[in-house]
Every structure is written in C-alpha cells, then in structure tokens.
Write a protein that holds these residues in place. Structure first.
Motif, short mmCIF file in Angstrom:
data_model
loop_
_atom_site.label_atom_id
_atom_site.label_comp_id
_atom_site.label_asym_id
_atom_site.label_seq_id
_atom_site.Cartn_x
_atom_site.Cartn_y
_atom_site.Cartn_z
N PRO A 214 32.29 -80.32 24.37
CA PRO A 214 32.57 -81.30 23.32
C PRO A 214 31.47 -82.36 23.19
O PRO A 214 31.33 -82.95 22.12
CB PRO A 214 33.90 -81.93 23.75
CG PRO A 214 34.14 -81.47 25.15
CD PRO A 214 33.38 -80.22 25.35
N ASP A 215 30.68 -82.59 24.24
CA ASP A 215 29.63 -83.62 24.15
C ASP A 215 28.38 -83.11 23.42
O ASP A 215 27.46 -83.88 23.17
CB ASP A 215 29.27 -84.13 25.55
CG ASP A 215 28.58 -83.08 26.41
OD1 ASP A 215 28.35 -81.94 25.93
OD2 ASP A 215 28.24 -83.40 27.57
N GLY A 216 28.34 -81.82 23.09
CA GLY A 216 27.21 -81.29 22.36
C GLY A 216 25.93 -81.17 23.17
O GLY A 216 24.90 -80.76 22.66
N ARG A 217 26.00 -81.52 24.44
CA ARG A 217 24.79 -81.48 25.28
C ARG A 217 24.80 -80.31 26.24
O ARG A 217 23.82 -80.04 26.93
CB ARG A 217 24.67 -82.79 26.07
CG ARG A 217 24.32 -83.97 25.16
CD ARG A 217 24.64 -85.29 25.82
NE ARG A 217 24.07 -85.37 27.17
CZ ARG A 217 24.39 -86.31 28.06
NH1 ARG A 217 25.30 -87.23 27.74
NH2 ARG A 217 23.84 -86.32 29.25
N ARG A 218 25.93 -79.63 26.33
CA ARG A 218 26.04 -78.51 27.27
C ARG A 218 26.60 -77.30 26.56
O ARG A 218 27.36 -77.41 25.60
CB ARG A 218 26.95 -78.88 28.43
CG ARG A 218 26.43 -80.01 29.29
CD ARG A 218 27.51 -80.43 30.29
NE ARG A 218 27.00 -81.42 31.22
CZ ARG A 218 26.99 -82.72 30.97
NH1 ARG A 218 27.45 -83.19 29.82
NH2 ARG A 218 26.51 -83.57 31.85
#
Lengths: 184, 436
Positions: B253-257
């Motif tokens: 959900p954080d878009g970084r993983r």
C-alpha cells in the motif's frame, strides 16, 4: 511384447535407481499418452537400441547427426505430465538417461528445459508448476552427472500452448517440458 | 446549483497518446430484479451544432452496469426536460421512475459547460446538481463523474465509474506468432490505450495504490522478468530479473515495495522487494510452490497461494514493518483448489479463484467469518479483481473458445461481459480510485 517387457524392466530398474529423486516414482498405467506410447514403441525398439547403447558412446559422430537421428531415445525432446503433476514415467527416465549420457560426452552442448502447463487454474500458479516440471527433469539429469552449467530451466506456465483447444487432448499436449539443445 | 470551478479529478490518462478506438464492448448478461428505476433524460444542447453528445447514454449505461439501477429506455421517457423547470413529476411517477437525471451541455470544443440535476421523483425535490466546465475531449470522463455523483447520492457508496481497467490481450498474428498487448481502458471498456506490445507473453498487471504505475511480468527477454511502468509517461524499469522465476507482482500500500515470487533460491518463494534500495526480504520458506502474494490494504498482512498442503490453497501471514511474523495460516478449506486471492479495498473480503473437480469459479471470502460465496458458474474463471469501491469484481473467463472479461456484482446478481473484437483478453486489474 517381449521387447516391451524388456524395455519396461530396464525402465523399472532405472526408476528404482532414481526413485529417491522423483517422488513416488508412480507409474501411470492406462494413462500413458499416445505420443508416449509411440515413443514407447520406439522404446521397445529403443529399449533394444537403448540397451545396446547403455555402455556405448556417441563419440565419433557429429553432434548434429546424433541429435537428428530419429532412432535413439535422444529424439524424444518433449516430456508430458499428468494434471498438477511433475512425475516422470519409467519411459521418461530411460530417455533422460540417454540425454544425460549425450550431454556428458559433449560438454559444449547446453540444454534449455522449458516447462509448460495447461490452461486450467491460476496463471501464476501454472507458471510455478511449469518450473517444477522442468526442475524435475533437471534433477534427473544432474543425478546422472550433467553439470549445472549445461542446464537452464525456463517456465512459460500456460502462456505458450502448443495445442490451442480447450479440451482434454489439448491440455494433455500442453502439460509438457521441451528439451531445447544449443551450443553446437 | 453548486458551482465547482476546479473540477476535482485529474484525467491522467488523457495525457497519453490519443485514445485508440474502443475495442472492448459491454453486454449486460444478467440484471437484477428490484434494481432502482431511474430516468436519465438525454441532455439538451442549446446553441450547440451537430449531434448531441451522449452524456446521458453513458450515465445510464454506467448505472445499469452496476446492477443497482434500471434506467428507463429512452423511448419510454414521458418528456425530455433539460432542467428542473416545469418537470411534471406525476407523469414520471406514472412511468415508474423513482429518480431522474436531467442536464445540458453548452458551448463547444474546448469550452463546454455540463450542468445536471438529480431529482427524487417521488418527493419532487432536487437531491444534487452541478455545473462542470470541461472540454469535448473530456466529456466521457465528466459523464462518469456524473455517474459517480448519482450513484453515491442514491446508494451511499462511492462510485467507481471514473476508474480504469488494465488487461492483457493476445492475438494470433501468424502460425507461430502471437501479439501480446498490455492495455488500459476506462472501466466501461472505452478508450483503450496500449501501453506495451510484445511478441512474447505478458502477464499479471498490478496497479500501484496511487494508480500511476503498473507492475507486470514480461517474457520479452525469453524468460520471466518483472517490470514497473509509469502509466502516463510509459517510462519502465526491470525490477526483478533474477535466475529462475520472476513473477506475480503485488504492490504494498505504500507504493515503495513490491511483493514478488522468485525462484532464485531454488524454489518459488515470496519476497518483498524495496524498490528504492532493491533489498529483498524473504517471506516464505517451504518446499512447495508459494506464489501470488497480495498485501492487505493496511500492509499488516499478506495472502498468497501455496500447495504446501498438497493442493493450492490460500494462506495468510502477518507482517510487521513488511517483515513476516509467525507461521502462515491456511485460510481456505472449501474446494480442492483456491488461488489468486486479493483483498477488497476495505480489507474485509478476499476474492479468489475457487476450484472443485477442475471447475474454476470466482469466490468471495468474508474474512471476519471465514464464509465463502461462489459468485460465478462457469468452468474457466480466473484473475478476479475488486472494483475500488468493492461493488463489483472483474475477472477473465472463456466464451466460445475466446478469452473474455466479465464483471459480477459482489452479491453475485448482476453480470456483464466485456468482449473484444478479436483475439483473447485476460488478466483484468481494476485500478484504484485516481489520486488527486
């Protein structure tokens, strides 16, 4: 018939030798695909030829000639699997034994083991299933002495069917590992 | 009438090349009895030249597709009002309508003003109304925004009409040649834009939570590699090309993983890839196939498919700061095959492929109770994906030996089919709400 029995007994012996690395090593009575049977018929002859070659050698023959010879178990480049299975039949093991010997004799040859699945079920699971099938063959070739550097496993899952139908016949043909030689 | 000068949604996909001709068509195959009767009157076009824009038709189609509304056929409308003045509500009540939408489009080209009002016919009062400045090019999008407003006003649930669907198409172009395309279209199938073409398989498109990036698997290098592509710019990057499988991307959900399935360590296992540092965290350790990871919307757990128990089933593992906590727990026990699970946006439900005797259908699991509902009734249903408001599920299936997309309402009652003119279409992924 005698020849078939001979073939089966050699295959059974091979199967016993390899059982540790092929799971249950279960045979598939009554479910041997037609193609397998034709190879099996070959294998009947091939059992003889294979028998003759057990201690023999491909040396002295050009690689291309050996690979294009339809009368050796080496001509068997596609291996089929049951649904959701990565188990190999005794006939498969016998043919793979010849492939292993061939590769040992020609160390420049490399082999891509391309794993495939039929279309049923989830695509990503099938991608992993295709890899599992190709790795089952890789493991047998390794046990038979083929160096890892000569082998490469690639799975296409259900993305590259050879038969485009949506029936048992198409599915049977699509659950396969293809052996693709290069480096000669 | 409220006036909104800065209309709130950025039509990001319009920044792409000119829309290709729509190739997906929608057919409603099963409506709902008891759907709310509504009239969407064709919008007036005072002073405009040429054919009137089909704003009302788009709104009516959106509402019908949801399964919650039954728009009155155009020829049954008792009148054609374009604003609230002088509506004879008794006549509309007699036509069996409970609510109605009227409106008009003024101006031309780059300067359009769309006005609409929603009326409660039974009480004869206006429920909402907007004036929306826009351009001819953005008119479809505005129509979807009107659908969203009407839908939310009447159902209490946020509308998901102004969203997109990514999917893969496959066309046989020769005896040994196929063309794979990764495409993005509006949620109603219009405005398809191809964002990647390849002669090698493309798989598993997955939207980032902000709707700006797609991760997918491409075989363009002769084996599976995971890419991340910016939808608008088309800029792309290979993020996983390890030895063995690189597959099944699922965004955190954080878009970084990105969660991935890799067989770099010998067996398909699930890993979490930090896109910035490229560090990998291994999540699973089993000799079985572990694949199809999907994060919960809060990032505190993940589900995946595993055949560690013999057949593929769904498992869930807790995560703490994106590290696995404890042993994965099996979630599914109904059917001999459960795979490709993903969460609804509120995290309360899972949608998955449920198999029984080699028949594969779409099922939803209520996580709090563990109950499973099978929503479809064919044999080859796969790749389900929730609409961001949780109202519908889009999935791939097979009709007449062709791959098609279908959508089903989450209660299983409304069905629709999205077909292509040629070839197969598969692996739909419904976008999140477009971030502002």
């Amino acid at each position: 018939m005698k020849r078939i029995y001979a073939g089966l007994s050699i295959a059974a012996a091979l199967m016993l030798m390899l059982q540790g690395c092929t799971g249950t090593g279960e045979t598939r009575p009554g479910d041997v695909p037609v193609e397998d049977r034709s190879v099996g018929a070959d294998g009947a002859d091939g059992a003889q030829a294979g028998g003759a070659m057990m201690g023999g050698s491909f040396a002295g023959r050009p690689i291309t000639e050996v690979l294009s010879d339809p009368d050796t178990p080496l001509s068997r480049r596609v291996f089929y699997f049951d649904l959701n299975s990565s188990e190999l039949s005794p006939e498969d093991l016998q043919a793979l034994s010849t492939h292993a010997r061939f590769m040992a004799e020609f160390p420049t040859v490399t082999l891509v083991l391309e794993g495939h699945a039929d279309e049923r079920g989830s695509r990503e699971y099938n991608l992993a299933l295709g890899e599992r099938r190709a790795k089952a063959i890789e493991r047998i070739l390794s046990v038979e002495g083929v160096p890892a550097e000569q082998l490469q496993v690639i799975s296409f899952g259900e993305e590259r069917p050879v038969a485009l139908g949506h029936d048992e016949e198409a599915w049977r043909l699509n659950r396969r590992v293809e052996l693709l030689y290069s480096g000669y | 009438m409220k006036k909104i000068s800065n209309w709130f949604l950025i039509p990001m996909l319009l920044l792409l090349a000119t829309a290709a001709e729509a190739r997906l068509t929608i057919e409603i195959t099963q409506g709902i009895e008891g759907a709310m009767p509504i009239a969407v009157v064709p919008f007036g076009t005072p002073g405009a030249e040429g054919a009137p824009p089909g704003v009302a038709a788009i709104v009516a189609a959106d509402l019908a597709r949801s399964g919650r509304f039954a728009p009155l056929a155009a020829e049954k409308l008792p009148a054609q009002p374009h604003d609230g003045k002088g509506i004879d509500f008794a006549a509309w009540r007699a036509a069996g309508v409970e609510n109605m939408v009227v409106g008009q489009v003024q101006g031309s080209g780059d300067k359009l003003l769309v006005q609409f009002q929603l009326f409660d016919v039974l009480r004869g009062v206006q429920l909402t109304g907007y004036s929306i400045p826009t351009t001819a090019e953005r008119l479809r999008r505005v129509a979807h925004q009107i659908s969203d407003i009407v839908y939310e006003k009447l159902t209490g649930q946020r509308g998901a009409f102004n969203t997109h669907v990514a999917y893969v198409t496959v066309e046989q172009t020769g005896a040994q040649e196929r063309q794979f395309r990764l495409a993005v279209a509006d949620a109603d199938g219009f405005g398809e834009q191809v964002i990647l073409s390849s002669k090698q398989p493309l798989m598993s498109p997955a939207w980032s939570a902000d709707g700006r990036r797609l991760a997918y698997v491409s075989f363009e290098e002769g084996r599976s590699v995971v890419y991340v592509q910016e939808v608008v710019s088309g800029k792309r990057e290979a993020v996983a090309s390890f030895k063995g499988l690189n597959s099944a991307p699922g965004w955190a959900p954080d878009g970084r993983r990105l969660a991935l399935t890799l067989s770099r360590d010998g067996n398909p296992e699930i890993y979490i890839l930090d896109l910035q540092s490229r560090a990998l965290t291994r999540v699973t350790h089993s000799h079985a196939i572990d694949t199809e990871p999907a994060f919960a919307p809060d990032g505190k757990s993940m589900v995946f498919t595993s055949d560690r128990g013999g057949r593929p089933q769904i498992y869930r593992v807790a995560l703490d700061n994106y590290r696995p906590q404890g042993r994965p727990k099996r979630l599914t026990f109904e059917g001999d095959y459960n795979a490709r699970a993903s969460f609804s946006a509120d995290g309360s439900q899972l949608v998955m492929v449920n198999g029984e005797n080699n028949r594969f259908r779409i099922a939803v699991m209520e996580l709090s109770r563990g109950t499973v509902r099978v929503l479809t009734d064919s044999r080859f249903d796969e790749s389900p994906s929730f609409a961001p408001n949780g109202s519908m599920i889009i999935f791939a299936t097979e009709r007449n030996s062709r791959g098609v997309l279908e959508a089903v309402s989450v209660d299983g009652r409304a069905h629709q089919r999205l077909g292509t003119s040629q070839g197969d279409v598969r692996e739909p992924a419904w976008s999140p709400f477009i971030s502002q």
